[in-house]
Write an enzyme that holds these catalytic residues in place. Structure first.
Site, PDB file in Angstrom:
ATOM      1  N   ASP A  14      -6.114  -1.482 -26.693  1.00  0.00           N
ATOM      2  CA  ASP A  14      -4.528  -1.202 -26.637  1.00  0.00           C
ATOM      3  C   ASP A  14      -4.597   0.083 -26.160  1.00  0.00           C
ATOM      4  O   ASP A  14      -5.422   1.046 -26.314  1.00  0.00           O
ATOM      5  CB  ASP A  14      -3.825  -1.340 -27.654  1.00  0.00           C
ATOM      6  CG  ASP A  14      -2.461  -0.848 -27.631  1.00  0.00           C
ATOM      7  OD1 ASP A  14      -1.686  -1.166 -26.473  1.00  0.00           O
ATOM      8  OD2 ASP A  14      -2.043   0.030 -28.291  1.00  0.00           O
ATOM      9  N   ASP A  16      -1.402   2.848 -25.951  1.00  0.00           N
ATOM     10  CA  ASP A  16      -0.324   3.756 -26.597  1.00  0.00           C
ATOM     11  C   ASP A  16      -0.989   3.766 -28.109  1.00  0.00           C
ATOM     12  O   ASP A  16      -0.914   2.447 -28.510  1.00  0.00           O
ATOM     13  CB  ASP A  16       0.976   3.292 -26.276  1.00  0.00           C
ATOM     14  CG  ASP A  16       1.515   3.632 -24.959  1.00  0.00           C
ATOM     15  OD1 ASP A  16       1.446   4.977 -24.498  1.00  0.00           O
ATOM     16  OD2 ASP A  16       1.599   2.699 -24.249  1.00  0.00           O
ATOM     17  N   ASP A 166      -3.123  -0.900 -32.379  1.00  0.00           N
ATOM     18  CA  ASP A 166      -2.390  -0.317 -33.348  1.00  0.00           C
ATOM     19  C   ASP A 166      -1.156  -0.778 -34.181  1.00  0.00           C
ATOM     20  O   ASP A 166      -0.515  -0.334 -34.847  1.00  0.00           O
ATOM     21  CB  ASP A 166      -2.252   1.349 -33.042  1.00  0.00           C
ATOM     22  CG  ASP A 166      -1.032   1.451 -32.004  1.00  0.00           C
ATOM     23  OD1 ASP A 166      -1.071   0.594 -31.182  1.00  0.00           O
ATOM     24  OD2 ASP A 166      -0.296   2.323 -31.996  1.00  0.00           O
TER      25      ASP A 166
END
Length: 217
Positions: A14, A16, A166
């Site tokens: 991922d 961000d 995250d």
């Protein structure tokens, strides 16, 4: 008969909060857009509490209309584009990526952020040559569709791929696509809420990526 063990070939990240340190900037921008789109700003003392909420709970709690969400996301990406020059990679992630690349893994990014934002960031931070692909999905909860498309286009079986992210929605997407998931606690969601969603692995520093992936092969 000897059963053939499928080897891990590709690691999807991922963007961000996993590779790029965008948390504070995203909070800043979404607070700036709150007045315009009519949702609640996040007060500094609420930030830690927000980290303990799942992606779906955050949207519910903000009171954002589901119809406004695509417009807010579009604006958020545009504003983030203006800030890209001052964003940095998360501490320790560069070294982990270089190590994994040297071990021969194919590395890529699947994100709901804008492809242009990601590419600009990677170029600026000399990370572009580490990643083989950047796939972008427009919707916030549509990542599993993007993962499935990536698997199909690259002729990869789900067990040849692992996803690193995250947020709780990353865990949802990985489960839907039947790929293994490494959740990282240095990004948006806290380790408490991530653990509740049962990822395959939960790590707290980028150097643990090397250990976890080492155990898989």
């Amino acid at each position: 008969p000897i059963t053939h063990l499928t080897m891990l070939k590709a690691i999807i990240f991922d963007f961000d909060g996993t590779v790029a340190d965008t948390f504070d900037t995203i909070v800043e921008i979404s607070n700036r857009l709150a007045l315009e789109f009519g949702y609640k700003q996040a007060a500094p003392d609420e930030i830690e509490q927000i980290k303990n909420l799942s992606s779906r709970e955050i949207i519910r709690q903000s009171g954002v209309s589901i119809f406004k969400l695509p417009f807010i996301l579009k604006r958020l990406k545009n504003e983030l584009n203006n800030e890209i020059h001052r964003l940095a990679p998360l501490p320790g992630i560069r070294e982990a990526l270089q190590d994994l690349k040297m071990q021969g893994y194919r590395l890529g990014i699947i994100t709901s952020n804008d492809r242009e934002n990601v590419t600009l960031f990677l170029e600026k931070n000399q990370l572009k040559e580490l990643f083989e692909f950047v796939y972008s999905g427009a919707t916030i909860f549509g990542k599993s569709r993007v993962i499935d498309r990536f698997l199909k286009q690259n002729h990869l079986a789900p067990e040849e791929v692992i996803y690193v992210g995250d947020e709780t929605r990353d865990i949802e997407a990985a489960k839907r696509s039947k790929i293994k998931m490494i959740s990282v606690s240095w990004g948006f969601n806290s380790k408490t809420v991530l653990a509740k969603h049962n990822p395959d692995f939960l790590i707290h520093h980028p150097n643990q990526l090397i250990q976890v992936i080492g155990t898989l092969n």
